[in-house]
Enzyme design. Structure first.
Site, PDB file in Angstrom:
ATOM      1  CG  HIS A  69      -0.430  -0.148   2.488  1.00 56.01           C
ATOM      2  ND1 HIS A  69       0.028   0.992   3.129  1.00 56.01           N
ATOM      3  CD2 HIS A  69      -0.242  -1.219   3.286  1.00 56.01           C
ATOM      4  CE1 HIS A  69       0.490   0.824   4.437  1.00 56.01           C
ATOM      5  NE2 HIS A  69       0.256  -0.487   4.483  1.00 56.01           N
ATOM      6  CG  ASP A  71      -2.615   4.211   2.872  1.00 56.06           C
ATOM      7  OD1 ASP A  71      -2.088   2.996   2.535  1.00 56.06           O
ATOM      8  OD2 ASP A  71      -3.643   4.129   3.972  1.00 56.06           O
ATOM      9  CG  ASP A  95       2.308  -0.263   8.312  1.00 57.91           C
ATOM     10  OD1 ASP A  95       2.181  -0.733   7.290  1.00 57.91           O
ATOM     11  OD2 ASP A  95       1.388  -0.064   9.303  1.00 57.91           O
ATOM     12  CD  GLU A 125      -3.104  -1.606   5.600  1.00 56.65           C
ATOM     13  OE1 GLU A 125      -3.190  -2.502   6.104  1.00 56.65           O
ATOM     14  OE2 GLU A 125      -2.752  -0.337   6.000  1.00 56.65           O
ATOM     15  CD  GLU A 126      -1.890   2.082   7.854  1.00 54.33           C
ATOM     16  OE1 GLU A 126      -2.299   1.689   8.538  1.00 54.33           O
ATOM     17  OE2 GLU A 126      -0.590   1.696   7.514  1.00 54.33           O
ATOM     18  CD  GLU A 155       1.040  -4.315   6.072  1.00 49.97           C
ATOM     19  OE1 GLU A 155       1.820  -4.222   6.822  1.00 49.97           O
ATOM     20  OE2 GLU A 155      -0.354  -4.147   5.946  1.00 49.97           O
ATOM     21  CG  HIS A 329       0.206   2.523  12.642  1.00 46.52           C
ATOM     22  ND1 HIS A 329      -1.082   1.925  12.758  1.00 46.52           N
ATOM     23  CD2 HIS A 329       0.806   2.410  11.388  1.00 46.52           C
ATOM     24  CE1 HIS A 329      -1.342   1.382  11.770  1.00 46.52           C
ATOM     25  NE2 HIS A 329      -0.333   1.600  10.595  1.00 46.52           N
TER      26      HIS A 329
END
Length: 355
Positions: A69, A71, A95, A125-126, A155, A329
């Protein structure tokens, strides 16, 4: 710009992608640059919103998917990137822009892979599932995915294979009561007090572990939020405990729901979110080849990832990426540079080596 020199170096490419701000719903610039980078290859490239699909057409015996992903979560004083020794810091480094960089690097440098490859670089995705680019692609153009026999989602796994993923459900457990003035509390019925048995059942709950294809999945049933109360002088007439159940992929969603209902028998329940897990998928021949290329045993993915979307389509998949999921994150999110190099080398060997 994603120049030829940058695309040829997965570390430089990671840095370049991290330095393109792409918080969820703001992926236009990074998608534009990925699309431009792929335009100079022999791949068949299609764009759907800010999701890019690039496919080889080499008539190989099987097709695999490499997906990442574009984003990130919101910035938190960690943009742009910075590098200190072996560490690259910045939002999205773990991530999962380091994993996405590996996929993009391979897409533009590996013209003759031994398998046909579908590369998917997707948006959102987030955030909520309805915006997820891979979900939208699977719903609207599933044929672009379903001719594959295996999928790798890049991932963060810290360079190990993490098979499958847990399923997840969120449920609201409610208690009811009767409002009254707190000075005359005996005229009411306190809904917050009646939530005590819910919390006691959670305290006494014993998590289950299960081995699936050599991967140990650890389940968890936990309160994640509690709400109730009207005012400082009012006996509350409702209390809601939000519970999250992370379940092993040997349970489907119906079995998971039945288990939660059994645990909270006698209480009013509202299931507000549910997503299936995915079995490890390690029996697939391509998975066995990747395991040999890595040379380390697999482990279970403790969390939910988009491999579950591939599982719904009947495509076994696993997670493999250079980032450490423990830093995803976080403000101090980072990736080890040697893990990017090692990850790219592993994936390159996997796509090149022939039996």
């Amino acid at each position: 710009m994603l120049t030829r020199d940058v695309l040829a170096d997965p570390v430089a490419l990671t840095r370049a992608l991290v330095d393109i701000e792409s918080v969820s719903k703001h992926e236009a610039e990074i998608a534009d640059q990925v699309e431009q980078a792929l335009a100079g290859t022999a791949l068949k490239v299609e764009r759907f919103g800010h999701t890019i699909v690039a496919r080889t057409e080499l008539d190989r015996a099987q097709r695999v998917v490499l997906a990442g992903h574009l984003d990130t979560v919101p910035l938190h004083g960690n943009f742009p990137s910075r590098t200190e020794g072996n560490i690259m810091w910045g939002c999205g480094t773990a991530d999962m822009k380091s994993g996405t960089a590996i996929a993009l690097h391979l897409a533009v440098t590996e013209a003759e892979p031994r398998h046909d490859v579908t590369y998917v670089f997707y948006e959102a995705e987030e955030i909520e599932s309805e915006f997820n680019g891979l979900k939208i692609l699977a719903d609207r153009r599933p044929e672009l995915l379903t001719d594959a026999s295996f999928a790798v989602l890049l991932e963060p796994t810290h360079g190990l294979i993490e098979g499958g993923c847990q399923g997840t459900q969120r449920v609201l457990v409610r208690t009811g009561g009767k409002r009254a003035h707190s000075a005359r509390s005996w005229l009411g019925d306190n809904a917050i007090h009646k939530a005590a048995p819910i919390l006691q059942r959670l305290r006494e709950y014993r998590d289950r572990t299960v081995d699936i294809d050599g991967c140990e999945f650890h389940e968890g049933l936990n309160a994640v939020r509690i709400s109730g109360g009207v005012a400082g002088n009012v006996i509350p007439d409702e209390c809601v405990v939000e519970v999250n159940f992370r379940f092993a992929p040997d349970r489907d969603e119906a079995a998971a729901e039945a288990h939660v209902r059994e645990v909270f028998e006698g209480f009013e329940l509202e299931f507000v979110d549910s997503a299936p897990g995915a079995r490890p998928g390690l029996d697939a021949p391509a998975a066995q080849e990747l395991l040999r290329a890595i040379g380390k045993p697999p482990r279970a993915k403790l969390g939910w990832t988009d491999v579950a979307r591939f599982a719904v389509l009947g495509i076994p998949g696993l997670n493999f990426g250079p980032g450490d999921p423990n830093f995803a994150h976080k403000q101090d999110e980072h990736v080890e540079i040697d893990k990017i190099v090692e990850g790219a080398d592993v994936m390159r060997r996997w796509l090149r080596e022939r039996e």
